[in-house]
Design a protein around this motif. Sequence first.
Motif, PDB file in Angstrom:
ATOM      1  N   THR A   1       4.850  14.256  23.422  1.00  0.00           N
ATOM      2  CA  THR A   1       5.475  15.577  23.561  1.00  0.00           C
ATOM      3  C   THR A   1       6.412  15.930  22.415  1.00  0.00           C
ATOM      4  OG1 THR A   1       7.274  14.625  24.878  1.00  0.00           O
ATOM      5  CG2 THR A   1       5.333  15.430  26.064  1.00  0.00           C
ATOM      6  N   ARG A   2       6.441  15.097  21.348  1.00  0.00           N
ATOM      7  CA  ARG A   2       7.370  15.380  20.251  1.00  0.00           C
ATOM      8  C   ARG A   2       7.049  16.730  19.600  1.00  0.00           C
ATOM      9  NH1 ARG A   2       7.515  14.440  14.673  1.00  0.00           N
ATOM     10  NH2 ARG A   2       5.499  13.375  14.728  1.00  0.00           N
ATOM     11  N   GLU A   3       8.098  17.494  19.301  1.00  0.00           N
ATOM     12  CA  GLU A   3       7.938  18.803  18.676  1.00  0.00           C
ATOM     13  C   GLU A   3       8.831  18.903  17.451  1.00  0.00           C
ATOM     14  OE1 GLU A   3       8.791  21.779  21.539  1.00  0.00           O
ATOM     15  OE2 GLU A   3       7.148  21.215  22.878  1.00  0.00           O
ATOM     16  N   GLY A   4       8.453  19.809  16.562  1.00  0.00           N
ATOM     17  CA  GLY A   4       9.287  20.113  15.406  1.00  0.00           C
ATOM     18  C   GLY A   4       8.994  19.234  14.214  1.00  0.00           C
ATOM     19  N   PRO A   5       9.374  19.706  13.019  1.00  0.00           N
ATOM     20  CA  PRO A   5       9.138  18.939  11.790  1.00  0.00           C
ATOM     21  C   PRO A   5      10.050  17.729  11.705  1.00  0.00           C
ATOM     22  CG  PRO A   5      10.447  20.886  11.317  1.00  0.00           C
ATOM     23  CD  PRO A   5      10.045  20.985  12.759  1.00  0.00           C
ATOM     24  N   ALA A   6       9.582  16.723  10.992  1.00  0.00           N
ATOM     25  CA  ALA A   6      10.387  15.521  10.784  1.00  0.00           C
ATOM     26  C   ALA A   6       9.930  14.868   9.495  1.00  0.00           C
ATOM     27  CB  ALA A   6      10.234  14.565  11.958  1.00  0.00           C
ATOM     28  N   ARG A   7      10.834  14.132   8.873  1.00  0.00           N
ATOM     29  CA  ARG A   7      10.478  13.405   7.655  1.00  0.00           C
ATOM     30  C   ARG A   7       9.522  12.270   7.994  1.00  0.00           C
ATOM     31  NH1 ARG A   7      14.944  11.284   4.030  1.00  0.00           N
ATOM     32  NH2 ARG A   7      13.334  11.648   2.463  1.00  0.00           N
ATOM     33  N   SER A   8       8.659  11.944   7.059  1.00  0.00           N
ATOM     34  CA  SER A   8       7.707  10.873   7.264  1.00  0.00           C
ATOM     35  C   SER A   8       8.430   9.544   7.394  1.00  0.00           C
ATOM     36  CB  SER A   8       6.725  10.803   6.093  1.00  0.00           C
ATOM     37  OG  SER A   8       5.944   9.630   6.172  1.00  0.00           O
ATOM     38  N   ARG A   9       8.098   8.776   8.424  1.00  0.00           N
ATOM     39  CA  ARG A   9       8.740   7.481   8.640  1.00  0.00           C
ATOM     40  C   ARG A   9       8.401   6.488   7.538  1.00  0.00           C
ATOM     41  NH1 ARG A   9       6.542   8.695  13.530  1.00  0.00           N
ATOM     42  NH2 ARG A   9       4.346   9.076  13.123  1.00  0.00           N
ATOM     43  N   GLY A  10       7.270   6.690   6.838  1.00  0.00           N
ATOM     44  CA  GLY A  10       6.929   5.813   5.732  1.00  0.00           C
ATOM     45  C   GLY A  10       7.936   5.847   4.598  1.00  0.00           C
ATOM     46  N   LEU A  11       8.723   6.901   4.529  1.00  0.00           N
ATOM     47  CA  LEU A  11       9.766   6.985   3.502  1.00  0.00           C
ATOM     48  C   LEU A  11      10.879   5.968   3.754  1.00  0.00           C
ATOM     49  CD1 LEU A  11      10.027  10.877   3.181  1.00  0.00           C
ATOM     50  CD2 LEU A  11       8.725   9.293   1.743  1.00  0.00           C
TER      51      LEU A  11
ATOM     52  N   GLY B   1       0.822  -1.199   0.000  1.00  0.00           N
ATOM     53  CA  GLY B   1       0.000   0.000   0.000  1.00  0.00           C
ATOM     54  C   GLY B   1       0.856   1.248   0.000  1.00  0.00           C
ATOM     55  N   ARG B   2       0.224   2.384  -0.282  1.00  0.00           N
ATOM     56  CA  ARG B   2       0.957   3.652  -0.294  1.00  0.00           C
ATOM     57  C   ARG B   2       0.174   4.723   0.463  1.00  0.00           C
ATOM     58  NH1 ARG B   2       5.231   3.967  -4.134  1.00  0.00           N
ATOM     59  NH2 ARG B   2       5.692   5.946  -3.141  1.00  0.00           N
ATOM     60  N   ASP B   3       0.909   5.546   1.179  1.00  0.00           N
ATOM     61  CA  ASP B   3       0.365   6.724   1.838  1.00  0.00           C
ATOM     62  C   ASP B   3       0.372   7.861   0.831  1.00  0.00           C
ATOM     63  OD1 ASP B   3      -0.303   8.798   3.582  1.00  0.00           O
ATOM     64  OD2 ASP B   3       1.785   9.049   4.230  1.00  0.00           O
ATOM     65  N   LEU B   4      -0.799   8.332   0.437  1.00  0.00           N
ATOM     66  CA  LEU B   4      -0.886   9.357  -0.591  1.00  0.00           C
ATOM     67  C   LEU B   4      -0.638  10.760  -0.044  1.00  0.00           C
ATOM     68  CD1 LEU B   4      -3.957   8.032  -2.617  1.00  0.00           C
ATOM     69  CD2 LEU B   4      -1.510   7.722  -3.070  1.00  0.00           C
ATOM     70  N   GLN B   5      -0.515  10.904   1.261  1.00  0.00           N
ATOM     71  CA  GLN B   5      -0.239  12.219   1.843  1.00  0.00           C
ATOM     72  C   GLN B   5       1.245  12.538   1.839  1.00  0.00           C
ATOM     73  OE1 GLN B   5      -2.551  13.558   5.257  1.00  0.00           O
ATOM     74  NE2 GLN B   5      -0.656  14.084   6.327  1.00  0.00           N
ATOM     75  N   ALA B   6       2.075  11.600   2.309  1.00  0.00           N
ATOM     76  CA  ALA B   6       3.519  11.844   2.405  1.00  0.00           C
ATOM     77  C   ALA B   6       4.320  11.057   1.382  1.00  0.00           C
ATOM     78  CB  ALA B   6       4.015  11.530   3.812  1.00  0.00           C
ATOM     79  N   GLY B   7       3.674  10.091   0.700  1.00  0.00           N
ATOM     80  CA  GLY B   7       4.350   9.367  -0.361  1.00  0.00           C
ATOM     81  C   GLY B   7       5.072   8.106   0.059  1.00  0.00           C
ATOM     82  N   GLY B   8       5.027   7.790   1.333  1.00  0.00           N
ATOM     83  CA  GLY B   8       5.729   6.611   1.813  1.00  0.00           C
ATOM     84  C   GLY B   8       4.843   5.378   1.833  1.00  0.00           C
TER      85      GLY B   8
END
Length: 254
Positions: free
Chosen positions: A73-83, A45-52
Amino acid sequence: MCLIAFAWQAHAEFDLIVAANRDEFHARPTEPAHWWQQPVDVFGGRDLQAGGAWCAADRQGRFAAVTNVREPTREGPARSRGLLVRDYFAARRDAGEWAAHVHETGAEYGPFNLLVGDREQLWFVSNRGPVRKLSLRPGVHAISNGSWGDHWPKTEAAQARLRTRIEAGDLQAESLFTLLADTDTAPRDALPDTGIDTEREHFLSPLFIRSGHYGTRASTVIKRGYDGAVAFHERGFDADAQPTHTIDEHWRSF
């Protein structure tokens, strides 16, 4: 995925057996399992939001699946783990090389647990918890949204039930989907403490999560034989936990 029960080199016929549930917001756009156009020769399957992707296998017998790690409590941007799943297949590296790469670059991603394997090896990699990289030995295991080795009710139940099915020779896809369909909540005194309130922890404790907002979107069963034969089964579910699709794909890896 939010629950992955798996057996690695623990069966006489299948070197890899996977039974996994993907839990996600129902509003997040998703594509059911299919043969990808890029990278090629990959099914999942594929996540169509982040591409992973959350779980996939390819014609070379490689496999990858990822869960998030609960961290309120995680803060800040991060790459999608699905990648991490998608890029493993695109990189054309063996599992050990990709595990080493992810171990070095894992801080760039949201909190994750990653399983990555090929025909020879299976690795666990995470960017949280005391165990960050581990070459897995033969056995039956389960991971969810905590650290490697955490004893959550859902992982304990999934691991025990998968082991029982292996011992009984009961590995039909339907039996493994039944394992994944359990909606029983855990006793409140057995819940893990992940930093969220008790009611939400209780809501998230079943193997299969059912609600109109967030829940189990897909169940996946994968069996790979020592001869390279792969069976990949997926069932999708809507916000009412009703099936939306059933996919059964078979191929022989090389």
